[in-house]
Motif scaffolding. Sequence first.
Motif, PDB file in Angstrom:
ATOM      1  N   UNK A 494      61.098  51.164  44.223  1.00 31.67           N
ATOM      2  CA  UNK A 494      60.430  49.979  43.677  1.00 31.67           C
ATOM      3  C   UNK A 494      59.082  50.351  43.074  1.00 31.67           C
ATOM      4  N   UNK A 495      58.322  51.169  43.776  1.00 29.17           N
ATOM      5  CA  UNK A 495      56.995  51.561  43.280  1.00 29.17           C
ATOM      6  C   UNK A 495      57.118  52.341  41.976  1.00 29.17           C
ATOM      7  N   UNK A 496      58.096  53.219  41.882  1.00 32.69           N
ATOM      8  CA  UNK A 496      58.284  53.992  40.651  1.00 32.69           C
ATOM      9  C   UNK A 496      58.617  53.098  39.461  1.00 32.69           C
ATOM     10  N   UNK A 501      53.810  48.901  35.053  1.00 33.32           N
ATOM     11  CA  UNK A 501      53.232  47.624  34.600  1.00 33.32           C
ATOM     12  C   UNK A 501      51.827  47.509  35.185  1.00 33.32           C
ATOM     13  N   UNK A 502      50.779  47.607  34.371  1.00 33.30           N
ATOM     14  CA  UNK A 502      49.413  47.526  34.904  1.00 33.30           C
ATOM     15  C   UNK A 502      49.147  46.183  35.585  1.00 33.30           C
ATOM     16  N   UNK A 503      48.577  46.253  36.785  1.00 33.18           N
ATOM     17  CA  UNK A 503      48.167  45.034  37.482  1.00 33.18           C
ATOM     18  C   UNK A 503      49.280  44.208  38.069  1.00 33.18           C
ATOM     19  N   UNK A 504      50.499  44.728  38.122  1.00 39.00           N
ATOM     20  CA  UNK A 504      51.613  43.942  38.663  1.00 39.00           C
ATOM     21  C   UNK A 504      51.426  43.732  40.168  1.00 39.00           C
ATOM     22  N   UNK A 505      51.850  42.592  40.648  1.00 42.37           N
ATOM     23  CA  UNK A 505      51.678  42.259  42.062  1.00 42.37           C
ATOM     24  C   UNK A 505      52.898  42.694  42.882  1.00 42.37           C
ATOM     25  N   UNK A 506      52.615  43.222  44.060  1.00 44.43           N
ATOM     26  CA  UNK A 506      53.673  43.620  44.990  1.00 44.43           C
ATOM     27  C   UNK A 506      53.877  42.566  46.087  1.00 44.43           C
ATOM     28  N   UNK A 524      54.558  48.588  53.804  1.00 39.43           N
ATOM     29  CA  UNK A 524      54.425  49.693  52.849  1.00 39.43           C
ATOM     30  C   UNK A 524      54.161  49.168  51.433  1.00 39.43           C
ATOM     31  N   UNK A 525      54.865  48.128  51.054  1.00 42.25           N
ATOM     32  CA  UNK A 525      54.689  47.580  49.707  1.00 42.25           C
ATOM     33  C   UNK A 525      53.322  46.938  49.545  1.00 42.25           C
ATOM     34  N   UNK A 526      52.824  46.301  50.603  1.00 46.29           N
ATOM     35  CA  UNK A 526      51.515  45.657  50.523  1.00 46.29           C
ATOM     36  C   UNK A 526      50.393  46.666  50.327  1.00 46.29           C
ATOM     37  N   UNK A 527      50.608  47.893  50.736  1.00 47.21           N
ATOM     38  CA  UNK A 527      49.584  48.922  50.536  1.00 47.21           C
ATOM     39  C   UNK A 527      49.343  49.202  49.058  1.00 47.21           C
ATOM     40  N   UNK A 528      50.315  48.851  48.207  1.00 48.59           N
ATOM     41  CA  UNK A 528      50.171  49.064  46.768  1.00 48.59           C
ATOM     42  C   UNK A 528      49.607  47.835  46.061  1.00 48.59           C
ATOM     43  N   UNK A 529      49.436  46.748  46.807  1.00 45.96           N
ATOM     44  CA  UNK A 529      48.863  45.529  46.226  1.00 45.96           C
ATOM     45  C   UNK A 529      47.348  45.698  46.106  1.00 45.96           C
ATOM     46  N   UNK A 530      46.829  45.548  44.900  1.00 41.94           N
ATOM     47  CA  UNK A 530      45.404  45.804  44.658  1.00 41.94           C
ATOM     48  C   UNK A 530      44.531  44.586  44.910  1.00 41.94           C
ATOM     49  N   UNK A 531      45.115  43.409  45.006  1.00 43.10           N
ATOM     50  CA  UNK A 531      44.320  42.189  45.194  1.00 43.10           C
ATOM     51  C   UNK A 531      44.439  41.706  46.635  1.00 43.10           C
ATOM     52  N   UNK A 532      43.281  41.732  47.312  1.00 47.50           N
ATOM     53  CA  UNK A 532      43.270  41.337  48.721  1.00 47.50           C
ATOM     54  C   UNK A 532      43.706  39.888  48.896  1.00 47.50           C
ATOM     55  N   UNK A 533      43.397  39.057  47.907  1.00 49.39           N
ATOM     56  CA  UNK A 533      43.789  37.650  47.989  1.00 49.39           C
ATOM     57  C   UNK A 533      45.287  37.451  48.059  1.00 49.39           C
ATOM     58  N   UNK A 534      46.062  38.432  47.603  1.00 54.70           N
ATOM     59  CA  UNK A 534      47.518  38.369  47.710  1.00 54.70           C
ATOM     60  C   UNK A 534      48.017  39.090  48.965  1.00 54.70           C
ATOM     61  N   UNK A 535      47.273  40.087  49.408  1.00 56.19           N
ATOM     62  CA  UNK A 535      47.677  40.823  50.609  1.00 56.19           C
ATOM     63  C   UNK A 535      47.514  39.985  51.876  1.00 56.19           C
TER      64      UNK A 535
END
Length: 727
Positions: A494-496, A501-506, A524-535
């Motif tokens: 999934x990560x690959x 896609x820049x900025x895509x949400x996990x 594991x997938x949440x570790x790739x989420x860059x926005x804390x508001x979504x994590x």
Amino acid sequence: MVPNPTLGWERLLDVFYRKRTEYSLLWTDKIELSDYVVAGAPFGGALALVRDNSKPLAYRGPDPNQRTVQVFTNAGEAICSMPLDKGSVRGIGWSDEEELIVVNEDGIVRIFSDFQGTFRQFSLGKEAEDKKVLECKFWNVGFVARLRNNKFILISRYDEPRPRLMADILSIATEVHGWTIIPPTLSLSRHAEVVVGVDNTVNLIDYVESQDKFLQEGPFTHIALSPNGSLMVLFTSYGKIYVISSDFQKKYSEYDTGTLESPSQVIWCSNDCIVVAWETELRIIGPGGGTLSFFYDSHVALIPESDGIRIISNDRCEFLAKVPEITTDIFRIGSTSAPAILLDAVDQLEMQSPKADDNIQLIKSNLNEAVDSCIKAASFEPEPYWQKRLLKAALLGKSVLELYPSDEFVETSSILRVLNAVRHYEIGMVLTYEQFIRLTPERLIDRLINRQRYQLALTISDYLHLPSDKIYIRWSCAKVKLSIEDDQAVCKLIVNKLKIIPGISYEETARAAYEEGRTKLATQLLNYETRAGRQVPLLLDMEEDETALNKSIQSGDPDLINYVLLHLKGKYSLAQFFRIVNDKPLASSVVEELAKNESSELLKDYYYQDDRRAESSLVIYKDALLLDEVQDRIDKLKLAMKIYQDSKQLYSDSKSMEDHVRLYELQVGYEKDYNQAFVGLTVSETIKKLFGINQTSQAQKLKNEFKIPDKMFIYLKEGAYPVPKKA
């Protein structure tokens, strides 16, 4: 050789209709349509089939489809099979979003939001449960259910279903002959109405009142409203058809079918004509009474669209529509219209004939309109060969014109490529240009995603320059649900895919993993989420509370930290809550500010558990001053003093609190002795008042008790006994 477009045209008075075979149906199992109720999603969408329990069927052994709704493409390919609840199905329909609605006889409604079996459920209420649902009629955002006692229940919105019982019909008759819905967008009142055929007339009802329209030609067994809401067709039990205005004020035409056989369907073909379906005959009735008939070997189901009708039979799917006037002008035999001459110029050019230039010169004054017409006609043409020929003609005309905007040409070409892709039998969407414009490209992408046609959805998104984030996210959610590989492999796959896609949400993918019970994969997938508001919200749902708090602190967002802390405070005891936040300075600061603004009790407990006795005591002290009862104030102040005294450190505020308690106690005594109000006064005000009631000795004692300076004491005394001014 591709046949001429006029092949298959049928004249009806002064217009033409064409019935084009779109697909030969490839049913997974042999389907006899007469045994099923058929519902088609709008805009060339999927077909839903459910057994018609009102018809007796010969027993052929166990039938796995008896308790399911089967969903097919228009080419007859199975998409999925939806399980049914107990009880007979009394209605199936579709929303504009291609959600399948199934209504049971006990009033239970299921709305399937996708083809993977996800559904939400609600009830039509006690009345429907007791009296049972008899039948339903649907429009794009709602439906009306008719009960066995001839009452009607309205659901005006699928996204917020609130059952409403409509007004009773006026007739005392026990039989409803036929009925239809007037959707809110087409009714004069701007809310849903039902037209009910009773006795020889019709009633117009809503949820407030019922009106008798005083018609005499009934009984009306079939009633249908035109797509634009201006006309209504009434089919009588003795085979006559009446076309009237939808406000029941004017009769436009009548037609005698010449048969007493009741049709299976009476619907409008766009706003142009009426189509009546009997068991083996399909009859088109035009405005002037002209007719066209088509005959079939078996039962057919008609699915109305905005610009025509889908016809589903046992072996094929067809589309019936009026031939547009612009198409007639170009392709009719012997046509001398400018676009027809321009199209002929293409043929002459390919044959390298000089007549091509003659044709262009002949229509040069109307060349602009001819190019427009060829582009427009291409959008109406279902056959790719003729689309290309018409667009080629437009391109030829464009090359001659000095200035011609290319926007419409480019847009039409792009849309036709998309339409040809989704019309392919593997996709099976009977989607016309007009329907595509109404549907919008974004909703078409949603439909392809729903069918798990991710590659085609991506191709169309790229071609039309639409965002593709949603496609990748829905693909990854499906991968999580369907994959049997281990979590590490799925996460890597999934990560690959998503990292391009820049900025895509996990977050949505991680939530899907959590809902499937794959908590490790979700983390594991949440570790790739860059926005804390979504994590953070998902981490809280997963009960990863400390991780959620740490993520919110790392984000530096005070609102997010506050959100997490409020969640933890409601979940844990105070002791557990403080234990979580104590080693996190930023979280502790937010807790302190939160308590200062909202709860003095929380602030007091926070200071006390943090061994900050002075701050805790001050909170109690401030609370004490707000109390109405004097004794309660004194008790609170003594408690604050005790907290100070229990501390190993010395605080200057401790003496102030002792003085305040002593002052309150003395003031209570003064009030008892002198019947005057003293509580709440300062020391100075108390001394001044004692002088005012000639209690000098008590004022002197108060001075000594609180060590009032002599000068201030004298001033207070003089202020109480002012010296008269000299004359």
